[in-house]
Design a protein around this motif. Sequence first.
Motif, PDB file in Angstrom:
ATOM      1  N   PHE A  55      66.045  60.855  -2.194  1.00 20.54           N
ATOM      2  CA  PHE A  55      66.140  60.299  -3.663  1.00 20.54           C
ATOM      3  C   PHE A  55      65.818  58.787  -3.256  1.00 20.54           C
ATOM      4  O   PHE A  55      65.411  57.751  -3.861  1.00 20.54           O
ATOM      5  CB  PHE A  55      67.390  60.509  -4.218  1.00 20.54           C
ATOM      6  CG  PHE A  55      67.204  60.187  -5.840  1.00 20.54           C
ATOM      7  CD1 PHE A  55      66.964  61.018  -6.671  1.00 20.54           C
ATOM      8  CD2 PHE A  55      67.480  58.853  -5.989  1.00 20.54           C
ATOM      9  CE1 PHE A  55      67.025  60.811  -7.998  1.00 20.54           C
ATOM     10  CE2 PHE A  55      67.466  58.394  -7.424  1.00 20.54           C
ATOM     11  CZ  PHE A  55      67.232  59.460  -8.419  1.00 20.54           C
ATOM     12  N   ILE A  56      66.725  58.561  -2.253  1.00 20.47           N
ATOM     13  CA  ILE A  56      66.668  56.859  -1.724  1.00 20.47           C
ATOM     14  C   ILE A  56      65.264  56.371  -1.150  1.00 20.47           C
ATOM     15  O   ILE A  56      64.876  55.315  -1.593  1.00 20.47           O
ATOM     16  CB  ILE A  56      67.800  56.520  -0.839  1.00 20.47           C
ATOM     17  CG1 ILE A  56      69.111  56.865  -1.246  1.00 20.47           C
ATOM     18  CG2 ILE A  56      67.727  55.240  -0.110  1.00 20.47           C
ATOM     19  CD1 ILE A  56      70.310  56.887  -0.169  1.00 20.47           C
ATOM     20  N   GLY A  57      64.792  57.157  -0.513  1.00 16.44           N
ATOM     21  CA  GLY A  57      63.443  56.869   0.267  1.00 16.44           C
ATOM     22  C   GLY A  57      62.295  56.992  -0.374  1.00 16.44           C
ATOM     23  O   GLY A  57      61.294  56.138  -0.633  1.00 16.44           O
ATOM     24  N   LEU A  58      62.292  58.057  -1.465  1.00 16.38           N
ATOM     25  CA  LEU A  58      60.997  58.542  -2.243  1.00 16.38           C
ATOM     26  C   LEU A  58      61.267  58.451  -3.630  1.00 16.38           C
ATOM     27  O   LEU A  58      60.116  58.449  -4.503  1.00 16.38           O
ATOM     28  CB  LEU A  58      60.505  59.788  -1.933  1.00 16.38           C
ATOM     29  CG  LEU A  58      60.388  60.145  -0.232  1.00 16.38           C
ATOM     30  CD1 LEU A  58      60.197  61.741  -0.045  1.00 16.38           C
ATOM     31  CD2 LEU A  58      59.275  59.363   0.331  1.00 16.38           C
ATOM     32  N   GLY A  59      62.312  58.215  -4.169  1.00 20.07           N
ATOM     33  CA  GLY A  59      62.536  58.364  -5.562  1.00 20.07           C
ATOM     34  C   GLY A  59      62.785  59.558  -6.183  1.00 20.07           C
ATOM     35  O   GLY A  59      62.314  60.497  -5.433  1.00 20.07           O
TER      36      GLY A  59
END
Length: 274
Positions: A55-59
Amino acid sequence: MTALWPFLALLSYLLCAGAALALAGWLLGPRRDRSPAAIAEAVSLALMAGWALSFIGLGGSSTGTSFLLSVANIAWFGTVYRLFGHDGRDRIGAIRSVLLVLALVELFQLVLLVLRLPYSGDAALAQNLLQFEATLRALASIGGLVLVHNLYIGASDAARESLRWPAAGLTVLWLYDLNTATVAYLVESQPNTLLVLLVIPAIAMTALLAIGSLRDGADLRFKPSRYVAFRSFSLLVIGAYLAAMVLVAQGLSYAGGEFARLMQFGFIAVAAAI
């Protein structure tokens, strides 16, 4: 203030990932009794940590993040199965059947994620896939809640001391999933705010699992009178809740006008809170 919210979201997801990995490592530590349930919990927590980092890296809307969320859900179903094994109730045919169906539902979610990629430009098809995904997510959440209800209700008094914490954590997670899926189905769009806030029940579940891991010394005694009990009361309650939400929301939408639309969203918000 606007710049504060992304920072808080980043911090929350980092906290979720770190806490989940720390608890998974502790469950698999050399001084721990590595029961099948503890191993299943550790694997599920590791996958949830992967979801948070994705979630942090890709959304939140990326295919990779959604994929990890579905895989983590499958792992949580496996954890429930292992928890039933504490007192031999994993041999009940109804429990195995429900778990198999839920695993297939989540696997079908993965198929829909793959199908969504080549048709992302087709708005009508994307809308249909979204509705279908929301329906499957609601079914998976309902099935999970029914299993958790039976896991706790069917246990002996001694076993409940140990099972109440993972049962409470999974209930928090799947209740939130159920409400998110129901809102997505009724408003016919992704509830992005609710999806971002999924980290809150994830952190709450990790905290409850941690408490349960510190209090897992209870004697998980088998109680034959409850062995064949698979209670459907929770399914009836959840079904009535969903039926009421759909009927009232659709009834308000048929009334027409902006006021009716406002009332519909208001009802959905109140129902989600309940």
